[in-house]
Design a protein around this motif. Structure first.
Motif, PDB file in Angstrom:
ATOM      1  N   PRO A 208     -21.453 -16.844   5.753  1.00 33.96           N
ATOM      2  CA  PRO A 208     -20.179 -17.304   5.201  1.00 33.96           C
ATOM      3  C   PRO A 208     -19.398 -16.174   4.541  1.00 33.96           C
ATOM      4  N   VAL A 209     -20.106 -15.236   3.895  1.00 36.13           N
ATOM      5  CA  VAL A 209     -19.432 -14.130   3.228  1.00 36.13           C
ATOM      6  C   VAL A 209     -18.737 -13.241   4.246  1.00 36.13           C
ATOM      7  N   LEU A 210     -19.470 -12.933   5.348  1.00 34.08           N
ATOM      8  CA  LEU A 210     -18.879 -12.085   6.375  1.00 34.08           C
ATOM      9  C   LEU A 210     -17.700 -12.766   7.044  1.00 34.08           C
ATOM     10  N   ALA A 211     -17.823 -14.055   7.280  1.00 30.41           N
ATOM     11  CA  ALA A 211     -16.716 -14.789   7.883  1.00 30.41           C
ATOM     12  C   ALA A 211     -15.543 -14.855   6.930  1.00 30.41           C
ATOM     13  N   GLY A 212     -15.848 -15.024   5.642  1.00 34.31           N
ATOM     14  CA  GLY A 212     -14.796 -15.098   4.646  1.00 34.31           C
ATOM     15  C   GLY A 212     -14.040 -13.794   4.534  1.00 34.31           C
ATOM     16  N   ALA A 213     -14.736 -12.679   4.718  1.00 37.25           N
ATOM     17  CA  ALA A 213     -14.082 -11.373   4.629  1.00 37.25           C
ATOM     18  C   ALA A 213     -12.997 -11.240   5.681  1.00 37.25           C
ATOM     19  N   ASP A 214     -13.203 -11.804   6.853  1.00 34.87           N
ATOM     20  CA  ASP A 214     -12.179 -11.753   7.893  1.00 34.87           C
ATOM     21  C   ASP A 214     -10.962 -12.577   7.529  1.00 34.87           C
ATOM     22  N   GLU A 215     -11.115 -13.512   6.617  1.00 35.73           N
ATOM     23  CA  GLU A 215     -10.025 -14.387   6.226  1.00 35.73           C
ATOM     24  C   GLU A 215      -9.295 -13.881   4.985  1.00 35.73           C
ATOM     25  N   ARG A 216      -9.728 -12.743   4.461  1.00 34.59           N
ATOM     26  CA  ARG A 216      -9.095 -12.177   3.274  1.00 34.59           C
ATOM     27  C   ARG A 216      -7.989 -11.201   3.672  1.00 34.59           C
ATOM     28  N   GLN A 217      -6.967 -11.113   2.819  1.00 29.76           N
ATOM     29  CA  GLN A 217      -5.873 -10.174   3.072  1.00 29.76           C
ATOM     30  C   GLN A 217      -6.324  -8.767   2.700  1.00 29.76           C
ATOM     31  N   PRO A 218      -6.324  -7.827   3.650  1.00 29.40           N
ATOM     32  CA  PRO A 218      -6.741  -6.452   3.323  1.00 29.40           C
ATOM     33  C   PRO A 218      -5.818  -5.837   2.270  1.00 29.40           C
ATOM     34  N   LEU A 219      -6.430  -5.257   1.260  1.00 30.59           N
ATOM     35  CA  LEU A 219      -5.629  -4.662   0.182  1.00 30.59           C
ATOM     36  C   LEU A 219      -4.826  -3.457   0.674  1.00 30.59           C
ATOM     37  N   ASP A 220      -5.338  -2.773   1.693  1.00 28.18           N
ATOM     38  CA  ASP A 220      -4.604  -1.629   2.234  1.00 28.18           C
ATOM     39  C   ASP A 220      -3.271  -2.068   2.835  1.00 28.18           C
ATOM     40  N   GLU A 221      -3.236  -3.243   3.435  1.00 31.72           N
ATOM     41  CA  GLU A 221      -1.987  -3.749   4.000  1.00 31.72           C
ATOM     42  C   GLU A 221      -0.983  -4.079   2.899  1.00 31.72           C
ATOM     43  N   ILE A 222      -1.498  -4.557   1.771  1.00 32.60           N
ATOM     44  CA  ILE A 222      -0.617  -4.830   0.631  1.00 32.60           C
ATOM     45  C   ILE A 222      -0.042  -3.521   0.107  1.00 32.60           C
ATOM     46  N   ARG A 223      -0.894  -2.512  -0.038  1.00 30.86           N
ATOM     47  CA  ARG A 223      -0.424  -1.213  -0.522  1.00 30.86           C
ATOM     48  C   ARG A 223       0.637  -0.632   0.410  1.00 30.86           C
ATOM     49  N   GLU A 224       0.411  -0.740   1.705  1.00 29.92           N
ATOM     50  CA  GLU A 224       1.364  -0.202   2.680  1.00 29.92           C
ATOM     51  C   GLU A 224       2.707  -0.922   2.595  1.00 29.92           C
ATOM     52  N   ALA A 225       2.666  -2.252   2.445  1.00 27.78           N
ATOM     53  CA  ALA A 225       3.910  -3.025   2.337  1.00 27.78           C
ATOM     54  C   ALA A 225       4.683  -2.638   1.080  1.00 27.78           C
ATOM     55  N   VAL A 226       3.978  -2.434  -0.027  1.00 22.58           N
ATOM     56  CA  VAL A 226       4.615  -2.039  -1.283  1.00 22.58           C
ATOM     57  C   VAL A 226       5.249  -0.660  -1.152  1.00 22.58           C
ATOM     58  N   ALA A 227       4.509   0.274  -0.552  1.00 20.29           N
ATOM     59  CA  ALA A 227       5.029   1.640  -0.391  1.00 20.29           C
ATOM     60  C   ALA A 227       6.266   1.650   0.503  1.00 20.29           C
ATOM     61  N   ASP A 228       6.242   0.888   1.597  1.00 13.78           N
ATOM     62  CA  ASP A 228       7.400   0.828   2.499  1.00 13.78           C
ATOM     63  C   ASP A 228       8.619   0.267   1.776  1.00 13.78           C
ATOM     64  N   HIS A 229       8.411  -0.753   0.951  1.00  9.94           N
ATOM     65  CA  HIS A 229       9.525  -1.351   0.216  1.00  9.94           C
ATOM     66  C   HIS A 229      10.122  -0.350  -0.763  1.00  9.94           C
ATOM     67  N   ALA A 230       9.264   0.354  -1.484  1.00  9.75           N
ATOM     68  CA  ALA A 230       9.754   1.323  -2.465  1.00  9.75           C
ATOM     69  C   ALA A 230      10.487   2.468  -1.782  1.00  9.75           C
ATOM     70  N   ARG A 231       9.966   2.943  -0.652  1.00 11.60           N
ATOM     71  CA  ARG A 231      10.629   4.045   0.063  1.00 11.60           C
ATOM     72  C   ARG A 231      11.983   3.622   0.612  1.00 11.60           C
ATOM     73  N   SER A 232      12.119   2.348   0.974  1.00 15.87           N
ATOM     74  CA  SER A 232      13.393   1.878   1.520  1.00 15.87           C
ATOM     75  C   SER A 232      14.508   1.921   0.484  1.00 15.87           C
ATOM     76  N   GLY A 233      14.151   1.969  -0.797  1.00 16.84           N
ATOM     77  CA  GLY A 233      15.149   2.016  -1.855  1.00 16.84           C
ATOM     78  C   GLY A 233      15.604   3.409  -2.216  1.00 16.84           C
ATOM     79  N   LEU A 234      14.983   4.431  -1.624  1.00 14.78           N
ATOM     80  CA  LEU A 234      15.383   5.804  -1.906  1.00 14.78           C
ATOM     81  C   LEU A 234      16.711   6.092  -1.232  1.00 14.78           C
ATOM     82  N   ALA A 235      17.580   6.788  -1.934  1.00 12.60           N
ATOM     83  CA  ALA A 235      18.955   6.995  -1.475  1.00 12.60           C
ATOM     84  C   ALA A 235      19.021   7.647  -0.099  1.00 12.60           C
ATOM     85  N   ASP A 236      18.271   8.730   0.107  1.00 12.51           N
ATOM     86  CA  ASP A 236      18.354   9.436   1.388  1.00 12.51           C
ATOM     87  C   ASP A 236      17.013   9.461   2.110  1.00 12.51           C
ATOM     88  N   GLY A 237      16.105   8.598   1.688  1.00 10.13           N
ATOM     89  CA  GLY A 237      14.814   8.515   2.361  1.00 10.13           C
ATOM     90  C   GLY A 237      13.816   9.568   1.930  1.00 10.13           C
TER      91      GLY A 237
END
Length: 241
Positions: A27-56
């Protein structure tokens, strides 16, 4: 014969315990597949912050996300947003949320660094100094920390004057400079009146100091009459009739 039987039973018991341990992990291994990877959250946050930079340009450092966090995997692309009161431009907060299958929302801190050349005082400047290019120097600064604004092009401020004393290296901001006064109280000025086709001129005295576009009172030197006009150039006031 009894000893051999005991050993066989012991081995069977070990196998059963090992199998139970493997099954308990399933169940633990199966549950891990159903969890949101934290790396994907970090990547989404970084992309959002970079999009706010004036000239990229610039760099974004995503804050710590607790590794013990267990969020259901999102069925769609993660949504990011700027929450109210997100903080200063150098230290901000990015919101991340998911709607399906199980709604959740998370706030992650970010540190933003964006280096740009900005103008500072090249030397100590007394109050009232009319700025020219020799008074200015360009230096690299993290502009996301400059909450009071900044200038990058000397042409934007040459001809203005300091509104307060500046030390060498002080950042040039809108609150530290002002438009130069073109007319000083008590100064002899040229008063023009009428329209471009019927303009007349006369000498006068400024009763107030003023910058371009400001309205000041002036006295006609010939008639003594006091009128109000707009400062249009150095030592010149236009009265509209």
């Amino acid at each position: 014969m009894m000893i051999r039987t005991h050993i066989t039973a012991f081995r069977v018991q070990d196998l059963m315990l090992a199998l139970a341990a493997v099954l308990s992990l399933t169940p633990v291994l199966a549950g891990a597949d159903e969890r949101q990877p934290l790396d994907e959250i970090r990547e989404a946050v970084a992309d959002h912050a970079r999009s706010g930079l004036a000239d990229g340009s610039g760099s974004v450092q995503v804050g710590r996300i607790d590794s013990r966090l267990r969020l259901d995997r999102c069925d769609h692309e993660l949504e990011t947003f700027d929450p109210p009161g997100r903080g200063s431009s150098s230290r901000a907060t990015v919101g991340v949320e998911c709607h399906e299958p199980s709604p959740w929302r998370l706030y992650v801190s970010v540190r933003i660094t964006q280096e740009k050349p900005v103008l500072v005082a090249a030397e100590a400047l007394p109050r009232g100094t009319v700025l020219n290019e020799s008074h200015l120097r360009s230096v690299e600064r993290n502009v996301n920390r400059l909450n009071r604004g900044y200038y990058v092009d000397p042409e934007d401020i040459v001809g203005m004057q300091t509104g307060r004393p500046l030390r060498e290296g002080d950042l040039i901001t809108a609150s530290r400079i002002e438009a130069r006064r073109l007319v000083e109280r008590g100064q002899r000025v040229l008063i023009t009146a009428g329209s471009a086709s019927t303009e007349i001129s006369m000498n006068g005295e400024a009763l107030e100091s003023g910058r371009r576009g400001e309205r000041v009172r002036v006295r006609n030197s010939s008639s003594g009459r006091i009128v109000e006009g707009e400062v249009v150039a150095d030592s010149r006031v236009h009265v509209q009739y």
